[in-house]
Design an enzyme around this catalytic site. Structure first.
Site, PDB file in Angstrom:
ATOM      1  CE1 TYR A 143      36.452  53.647  50.766  1.00 50.49           C
ATOM      2  CE2 TYR A 143      36.508  53.724  48.377  1.00 50.49           C
ATOM      3  CZ  TYR A 143      35.789  53.708  49.558  1.00 50.49           C
ATOM      4  OH  TYR A 143      34.419  53.736  49.523  1.00 50.49           O
ATOM      5  CE  LYS A 210      33.990  51.070  66.902  1.00 48.30           C
ATOM      6  NZ  LYS A 210      32.637  51.304  67.446  1.00 48.30           N
ATOM      7  CG  ASP A 242      29.747  53.176  67.190  1.00 49.41           C
ATOM      8  OD1 ASP A 242      30.515  54.159  67.252  1.00 49.41           O
ATOM      9  OD2 ASP A 242      29.729  52.285  68.055  1.00 49.41           O
ATOM     10  CG  ASP A 266      31.758  55.612  50.615  1.00 47.19           C
ATOM     11  OD1 ASP A 266      31.233  56.341  49.765  1.00 47.19           O
ATOM     12  OD2 ASP A 266      31.619  54.371  50.647  1.00 47.19           O
ATOM     13  CG  ASP A 270      25.941  57.538  50.101  1.00 45.48           C
ATOM     14  OD1 ASP A 270      26.772  58.334  49.614  1.00 45.48           O
ATOM     15  OD2 ASP A 270      25.465  56.582  49.463  1.00 45.48           O
TER      16      ASP A 270
HETATM   17  C1  IPM Z   1      31.546  57.617  46.339  1.00 44.30           C
HETATM   18  C2  IPM Z   1      31.254  56.266  45.794  1.00 44.30           C
HETATM   19  C3  IPM Z   1      32.536  55.543  45.425  1.00 44.30           C
HETATM   20  C4  IPM Z   1      33.353  55.390  46.682  1.00 44.30           C
HETATM   21  C5  IPM Z   1      32.290  54.193  44.732  1.00 44.30           C
HETATM   22  C6  IPM Z   1      31.472  54.350  43.485  1.00 44.30           C
HETATM   23  C7  IPM Z   1      33.564  53.468  44.443  1.00 44.30           C
HETATM   24  O1  IPM Z   1      30.494  55.534  46.702  1.00 44.30           O
HETATM   25  O2  IPM Z   1      32.119  58.444  45.607  1.00 44.30           O
HETATM   26  O3  IPM Z   1      31.200  57.888  47.474  1.00 44.30           O
HETATM   27  O4  IPM Z   1      33.265  54.369  47.360  1.00 44.30           O
HETATM   28  O5  IPM Z   1      34.082  56.295  46.993  1.00 44.30           O
HETATM   29 MG    MG Z   2      29.858  56.625  48.349  1.00 46.50          MG
END
Ligand code: IPM
Ligand code: MG
Length: 382
Positions: A143, A210, A242, A266, A270
């Site tokens: 990022y 990685k 991975d 990130d 999720d």
């Molecule tokens: C998160 C989201 C953000 C990120 C997006 C919305 C830019 O996915 O907070 O995990 O990539 O960090």
């Molecule tokens: Mg995210």
């Protein structure tokens, strides 16, 4: 009468489902305040993100930013809309990335917890069988390329040893000693406060990288090892990204604290949230030295805007994390207690099982879930 402490909170309702989630968050905060005499929240709303960009061409005006930066804490709902795209092809609404970077909110803390009465899509997971925290480096990694990365570089020369053809875009992944040390230390300190992983109670920090391919990740791992040496009580552990994704599905109970570079953090947050029911169950905190921002990990789900379908629990649990952070920072036991009660109220609603949004197999609307949390909170506190 007790003197109340008032905290100034900047609220960014965001885009898509953001505003309707924020309503539920505010409902819960107001109930927590009403039932406690130890703190008050002074909320100031700020428009920022994709909607603002489409109307004005700005994502976060300077004056707003200054005001947000001057608050005690920030609450941010998801932002971003598919139509709000910058000329370089990236989304305009990423106010979270902007604020994390501008305010140096270096620790992104994302609890992945299977809550009572919630079914994991993974079979045979016992109640409480998933409980770990993803500690995501929040200021650099891939990022770091967000504001400075080369955009639409065409016909760039290929880096030595790699064959690149025709059009090329390059984003640099940055791993600094300073940012890595502080995030790894945060992960180990957190593991010291926790009681280990659900599988066998072992205290463990897993380093996700990685390092087998990229020097930046090998450097991250080297720093992990250096920091780990100062925590002999905590087991060290390594996973390439991975392999990590398959362990999160095959043996999620093994994880306690997981530390990762920004992009990997990130992705695995999720995935982790999906294993505990839904991304709608994933709260998050972005913590800096002097200020912190709280937000659910999921997106703005534009297709559900205004439909009251979305699960507000990740947003509400993030709001609880804010009370906890404020309370600890300002030595305010009432705020810490309120955070615990909100979490207990969420668990009580889930255990009861009657009021759930679609992602958890229910049919309840967003606001009914918020109301149910408030109702449980009232019984817990009175
Ligand atoms: C998160 C989201 C953000 C990120 C997006 C919305 C830019 O996915 O907070 O995990 O990539 O960090
Ligand atoms: Mg995210």
């Amino acid at each position: 009468m007790r003197v109340e402490t008032t905290y100034n909170v900047a609220v960014l309702p965001g885009d898509g489902i953001g505003p309707e989630l924020t309503e539920e968050v505010v409902k819960v905060w107001r109930a927590a305040e009403r039932l406690n005499d130890g703190f008050r929240l002074n909320l100031t709303y700020f428009e920022a993100g994709a909607g603002l960009y489409l109307r004005t061409g700005e994502i976060l005006p300077r004056a707003e930013f200054e005001a947000i930066a001057g608050s005690d804490a920030i609450y941010k709902a998801p932002a971003g809309l598919p139509d709000a795209v910058l000329p370089d092809g990236t989304e305009a609404g990423v106010t979270d990335v902007l604020l994390r970077s501008a305010l140096d909110l270096w620790a992104n803390v994302r609890p992945i917890k299977l809550r009572p009465g919630v079914h994991s899509p993974i079979k045979d997971i016992p109640e409480g069988g998933i409980d770990y925290v993803v500690v995501r480096e929040n200021t650099e990694g891939l990022y770091a390329a967000w504001s400075v990365g080369a955009k639409n570089v065409t016909r760039a020369p290929a880096p030595a040893g790699l064959v690149l053809r025709e059009e090329v875009a390059v984003d640099n992944l940055v791993v600094s000693r300073k940012a890595s040390e502080r995030i790894v230390r945060y992960a180990f300190d957190l593991a010291m406060q926790r009681s280990g992983c659900p599988a066998d109670g072992t205290r463990r920090v897993t380093c996700v990288d990685k390092a087998n391919v990229l020097k930046s990740y090998a450097f991250f791992r080297q720093i992990y090892d250096e920091v780990a040496a100062g925590y002999p009580q905590i087991q060290t552990d390594y996973a390439y990204i991975d392999a990590m994704t398959q362990w999160q599905v095959r043996h999620p109970g093994y994880f306690d604290v997981v530390v990762a570079e920004n992009l990997f953090g990130d992705i695995i947050s999720d995935l982790g949230a999906a294993t505990v029911g839904s991304v709608g169950m994933g709260p998050g905190a972005n913590i800096g030295d002097d200020i912190a921002m709280f937000e659910p990990i999921h997106g703005s789900a534009p297709k559900y805007t205004g439909q009251k379908k979305a699960n507000p629990l990740a947003a509400i649990l993030s709001a609880a994390m804010m009370l906890d952070w404020l309370g600890r920072r300002h030595d305010n036991a009432a705020a810490v207690r309120a955070a615990q009660k909100v979490e207990q109220a969420v668990d009580a609603v889930l255990l009861d099982g009657r009021c759930r949004t679609y992602d958890l197999g229910g049919t309840s609307p967003t606001d009914a879930v918020g109301d149910a949390v408030v109702e449980k909170l009232e019984t817990l506190i009175s």
